[in-house]
Design a protein around this motif. Structure first.
Motif, PDB file in Angstrom:
ATOM      1  N   VAL A 259       0.972  -1.260   0.066  1.00 50.41           N
ATOM      2  CA  VAL A 259      -0.096   0.084   0.094  1.00 50.41           C
ATOM      3  C   VAL A 259       0.650   1.368  -0.064  1.00 50.41           C
ATOM      4  O   VAL A 259       2.011   1.306   0.421  1.00 50.41           O
ATOM      5  CB  VAL A 259      -1.025   0.199   1.185  1.00 50.41           C
ATOM      6  CG1 VAL A 259      -1.901  -1.221   1.262  1.00 50.41           C
ATOM      7  CG2 VAL A 259      -0.156   0.050   2.507  1.00 50.41           C
ATOM      8  N   SER A 260       0.183   2.319  -0.479  1.00 54.00           N
ATOM      9  CA  SER A 260       0.734   3.508  -0.568  1.00 54.00           C
ATOM     10  C   SER A 260       0.391   4.755   0.676  1.00 54.00           C
ATOM     11  O   SER A 260       0.801   5.731   0.355  1.00 54.00           O
ATOM     12  CB  SER A 260       0.976   4.108  -1.841  1.00 54.00           C
ATOM     13  OG  SER A 260      -0.264   4.297  -2.231  1.00 54.00           O
ATOM     14  N   CYS A 261      -0.370   4.146   1.579  1.00 55.39           N
ATOM     15  CA  CYS A 261      -0.941   5.133   2.463  1.00 55.39           C
ATOM     16  C   CYS A 261      -0.450   4.621   4.151  1.00 55.39           C
ATOM     17  O   CYS A 261       0.199   3.618   3.963  1.00 55.39           O
ATOM     18  CB  CYS A 261      -2.488   5.087   2.463  1.00 55.39           C
ATOM     19  SG  CYS A 261      -3.136   3.482   2.857  1.00 55.39           S
ATOM     20  N   SER A 262      -0.991   5.365   4.923  1.00 48.60           N
ATOM     21  CA  SER A 262      -0.653   4.938   6.280  1.00 48.60           C
ATOM     22  C   SER A 262      -1.449   3.771   6.637  1.00 48.60           C
ATOM     23  O   SER A 262      -2.476   3.467   6.190  1.00 48.60           O
ATOM     24  CB  SER A 262      -0.741   6.149   7.175  1.00 48.60           C
ATOM     25  OG  SER A 262       0.028   7.278   6.979  1.00 48.60           O
ATOM     26  N   VAL A 263      -0.537   2.780   7.530  1.00 48.38           N
ATOM     27  CA  VAL A 263      -1.580   1.892   8.148  1.00 48.38           C
ATOM     28  C   VAL A 263      -1.260   1.929   9.957  1.00 48.38           C
ATOM     29  O   VAL A 263      -0.147   2.007  10.153  1.00 48.38           O
ATOM     30  CB  VAL A 263      -0.747   0.432   7.782  1.00 48.38           C
ATOM     31  CG1 VAL A 263      -1.458  -0.664   8.409  1.00 48.38           C
ATOM     32  CG2 VAL A 263      -0.828   0.388   6.099  1.00 48.38           C
ATOM     33  N   LEU A 264      -2.579   1.747  10.270  1.00 49.81           N
ATOM     34  CA  LEU A 264      -2.459   1.808  11.981  1.00 49.81           C
ATOM     35  C   LEU A 264      -2.751   0.368  12.370  1.00 49.81           C
ATOM     36  O   LEU A 264      -3.843  -0.226  11.804  1.00 49.81           O
ATOM     37  CB  LEU A 264      -3.686   2.533  12.390  1.00 49.81           C
ATOM     38  CG  LEU A 264      -3.914   2.504  13.983  1.00 49.81           C
ATOM     39  CD1 LEU A 264      -2.571   2.994  14.701  1.00 49.81           C
ATOM     40  CD2 LEU A 264      -5.162   3.470  14.119  1.00 49.81           C
ATOM     41  N   ILE A 265      -1.835  -0.280  13.177  1.00 50.34           N
ATOM     42  CA  ILE A 265      -2.000  -1.543  13.499  1.00 50.34           C
ATOM     43  C   ILE A 265      -2.330  -1.713  14.953  1.00 50.34           C
ATOM     44  O   ILE A 265      -1.511  -1.194  15.490  1.00 50.34           O
ATOM     45  CB  ILE A 265      -0.849  -2.486  13.039  1.00 50.34           C
ATOM     46  CG1 ILE A 265      -0.346  -2.527  11.709  1.00 50.34           C
ATOM     47  CG2 ILE A 265      -0.908  -3.849  13.718  1.00 50.34           C
ATOM     48  CD1 ILE A 265       1.010  -3.193  11.520  1.00 50.34           C
ATOM     49  N   THR A 266      -3.436  -2.065  15.394  1.00 49.35           N
ATOM     50  CA  THR A 266      -3.872  -2.222  16.797  1.00 49.35           C
ATOM     51  C   THR A 266      -3.618  -3.331  17.281  1.00 49.35           C
ATOM     52  O   THR A 266      -3.825  -4.539  16.683  1.00 49.35           O
ATOM     53  CB  THR A 266      -5.415  -1.750  16.680  1.00 49.35           C
ATOM     54  OG1 THR A 266      -6.161  -2.985  16.137  1.00 49.35           O
ATOM     55  CG2 THR A 266      -5.777  -0.510  15.851  1.00 49.35           C
ATOM     56  N   MET A 267      -3.358  -3.443  18.553  1.00 49.56           N
ATOM     57  CA  MET A 267      -3.127  -4.494  19.383  1.00 49.56           C
ATOM     58  C   MET A 267      -3.801  -5.085  20.545  1.00 49.56           C
ATOM     59  O   MET A 267      -3.991  -6.226  20.467  1.00 49.56           O
ATOM     60  CB  MET A 267      -1.614  -4.302  20.100  1.00 49.56           C
ATOM     61  CG  MET A 267      -0.534  -3.727  19.252  1.00 49.56           C
ATOM     62  SD  MET A 267       0.031  -5.124  18.064  1.00 49.56           S
ATOM     63  CE  MET A 267       1.052  -5.940  18.922  1.00 49.56           C
ATOM     64  N   GLY A 268      -4.706  -4.082  20.897  1.00 51.99           N
ATOM     65  CA  GLY A 268      -5.688  -4.469  21.837  1.00 51.99           C
ATOM     66  C   GLY A 268      -4.938  -4.978  23.218  1.00 51.99           C
ATOM     67  O   GLY A 268      -3.622  -5.185  23.225  1.00 51.99           O
ATOM     68  N   PRO A 269      -5.613  -5.295  24.189  1.00 48.89           N
ATOM     69  CA  PRO A 269      -5.303  -6.246  25.471  1.00 48.89           C
ATOM     70  C   PRO A 269      -4.733  -7.361  25.201  1.00 48.89           C
ATOM     71  O   PRO A 269      -4.820  -7.873  24.075  1.00 48.89           O
ATOM     72  CB  PRO A 269      -6.146  -6.261  26.437  1.00 48.89           C
ATOM     73  CG  PRO A 269      -7.592  -6.110  25.502  1.00 48.89           C
ATOM     74  CD  PRO A 269      -7.234  -5.509  24.314  1.00 48.89           C
ATOM     75  N   GLU A 270      -3.869  -8.036  26.106  1.00 50.24           N
ATOM     76  CA  GLU A 270      -3.084  -9.018  25.773  1.00 50.24           C
ATOM     77  C   GLU A 270      -4.224 -10.332  25.540  1.00 50.24           C
ATOM     78  O   GLU A 270      -5.496 -10.065  26.241  1.00 50.24           O
ATOM     79  CB  GLU A 270      -2.493  -9.564  26.921  1.00 50.24           C
ATOM     80  CG  GLU A 270      -0.998  -8.637  27.470  1.00 50.24           C
ATOM     81  CD  GLU A 270      -0.314  -9.278  28.654  1.00 50.24           C
ATOM     82  OE1 GLU A 270       0.473 -10.283  28.358  1.00 50.24           O
ATOM     83  OE2 GLU A 270      -0.388  -8.734  29.281  1.00 50.24           O
ATOM     84  N   SER A 271      -3.931 -11.567  25.030  1.00 48.48           N
ATOM     85  CA  SER A 271      -4.701 -12.654  25.035  1.00 48.48           C
ATOM     86  C   SER A 271      -4.690 -13.245  26.088  1.00 48.48           C
ATOM     87  O   SER A 271      -3.785 -13.122  27.052  1.00 48.48           O
ATOM     88  CB  SER A 271      -4.513 -13.405  23.718  1.00 48.48           C
ATOM     89  OG  SER A 271      -3.228 -14.029  23.713  1.00 48.48           O
ATOM     90  N   VAL A 272      -5.829 -14.181  26.470  1.00 49.41           N
ATOM     91  CA  VAL A 272      -5.826 -15.058  27.414  1.00 49.41           C
ATOM     92  C   VAL A 272      -4.692 -15.863  27.421  1.00 49.41           C
ATOM     93  O   VAL A 272      -4.027 -15.940  28.410  1.00 49.41           O
ATOM     94  CB  VAL A 272      -7.177 -15.809  27.313  1.00 49.41           C
ATOM     95  CG1 VAL A 272      -7.191 -16.907  28.634  1.00 49.41           C
ATOM     96  CG2 VAL A 272      -8.280 -14.754  27.359  1.00 49.41           C
ATOM     97  N   ALA A 273      -4.192 -16.445  26.252  1.00 44.59           N
ATOM     98  CA  ALA A 273      -3.032 -17.299  26.269  1.00 44.59           C
ATOM     99  C   ALA A 273      -1.784 -16.778  26.641  1.00 44.59           C
ATOM    100  O   ALA A 273      -0.950 -16.947  27.451  1.00 44.59           O
ATOM    101  CB  ALA A 273      -2.806 -17.925  24.886  1.00 44.59           C
ATOM    102  N   ASP A 274      -1.454 -15.202  26.210  1.00 40.91           N
ATOM    103  CA  ASP A 274      -0.274 -14.594  26.591  1.00 40.91           C
ATOM    104  C   ASP A 274      -0.314 -14.341  28.083  1.00 40.91           C
ATOM    105  O   ASP A 274       0.720 -14.273  28.768  1.00 40.91           O
ATOM    106  CB  ASP A 274      -0.396 -13.263  25.795  1.00 40.91           C
ATOM    107  CG  ASP A 274      -0.141 -13.318  24.381  1.00 40.91           C
ATOM    108  OD1 ASP A 274       0.344 -14.452  24.014  1.00 40.91           O
ATOM    109  OD2 ASP A 274      -0.373 -12.315  23.718  1.00 40.91           O
ATOM    110  N   SER A 275      -1.708 -13.921  28.678  1.00 42.36           N
ATOM    111  CA  SER A 275      -1.668 -13.477  30.087  1.00 42.36           C
ATOM    112  C   SER A 275      -1.409 -14.733  31.081  1.00 42.36           C
ATOM    113  O   SER A 275      -1.060 -14.769  32.192  1.00 42.36           O
ATOM    114  CB  SER A 275      -2.724 -12.736  30.559  1.00 42.36           C
ATOM    115  OG  SER A 275      -3.621 -12.524  29.622  1.00 42.36           O
TER     116      SER A 275
END
Length: 163
Positions: free
Chosen positions: A134-150
């Motif tokens: 792409v040639s535009c900006s990209v915002l990548i959202t993460m959100g809170p940790e997943s259950v597996a991560d925590s």
């Protein structure tokens, strides 16, 4: 900061998609931007399960995926945002840049799902990054940790926030 007039929110109903929709909606409201929502029926994921899904009609799968798009549009409407919905069938890494270029968007908002190296290897992702397409900006959202991560970290988690 550049002004974003036209924003494409990528929504697939997953936890990550929920966060992308929520974060993108907040940004669009602040900037009074035109909003587009894209839901992609990923045919490669569907084809990998073809032996299981052979008894399920393509119409049912397509209607379910379109239902996710409607869900995303309804969530935005509940926040007072009017958005244009778009539905595509194919690989999201192909479909997102295609629509982004067609609409001449200034920003794409997507959710990110953490995966292990083994999962990335097993998935065979050799088709490049969205950022390379792409040639535009990209915002990548993460959100809170997943259950597996925590769980691994031994922490309590909170459920995904919904719009």
């Amino acid at each position: 900061m550049p002004t974003f007039h036209r924003i494409l929110l990528c929504y697939d109903g997953t936890r990550e998609g929920q966060h992308a929709l929520k974060d993108g909606a907040c940004l669009a409201q602040e900037l009074h931007a035109q909003v587009h929502v894209l839901s992609v029926l990923n045919h490669s994921a569907w084809m990998q399960g073809a032996d299981i899904t052979s008894s399920v009609s393509i119409e049912f799968i397509t209607e379910s995926a379109r239902g996710l798009l409607d869900e995303g549009l309804q969530k935005l409407a509940a926040r007072g945002l009017t958005a244009t919905g778009h539905f595509a069938v194919g690989d999201p890494l192909d479909q997102i840049p295609l629509l982004a270029n067609e609409l001449n968007v200034d920003l794409i908002v997507v959710g990110h799902r953490h995966s292990s190296r083994l999962a990335r290897w097993w998935g065979g992702r050799s088709d490049g990054l969205l950022l390379d397409r792409v040639s535009c900006s990209v915002l990548i959202t993460m959100g809170p940790e997943s259950v597996a991560d925590s769980t691994v970290a031994g922490e309590a988690t909170r459920p995904a926030e919904h719009l």
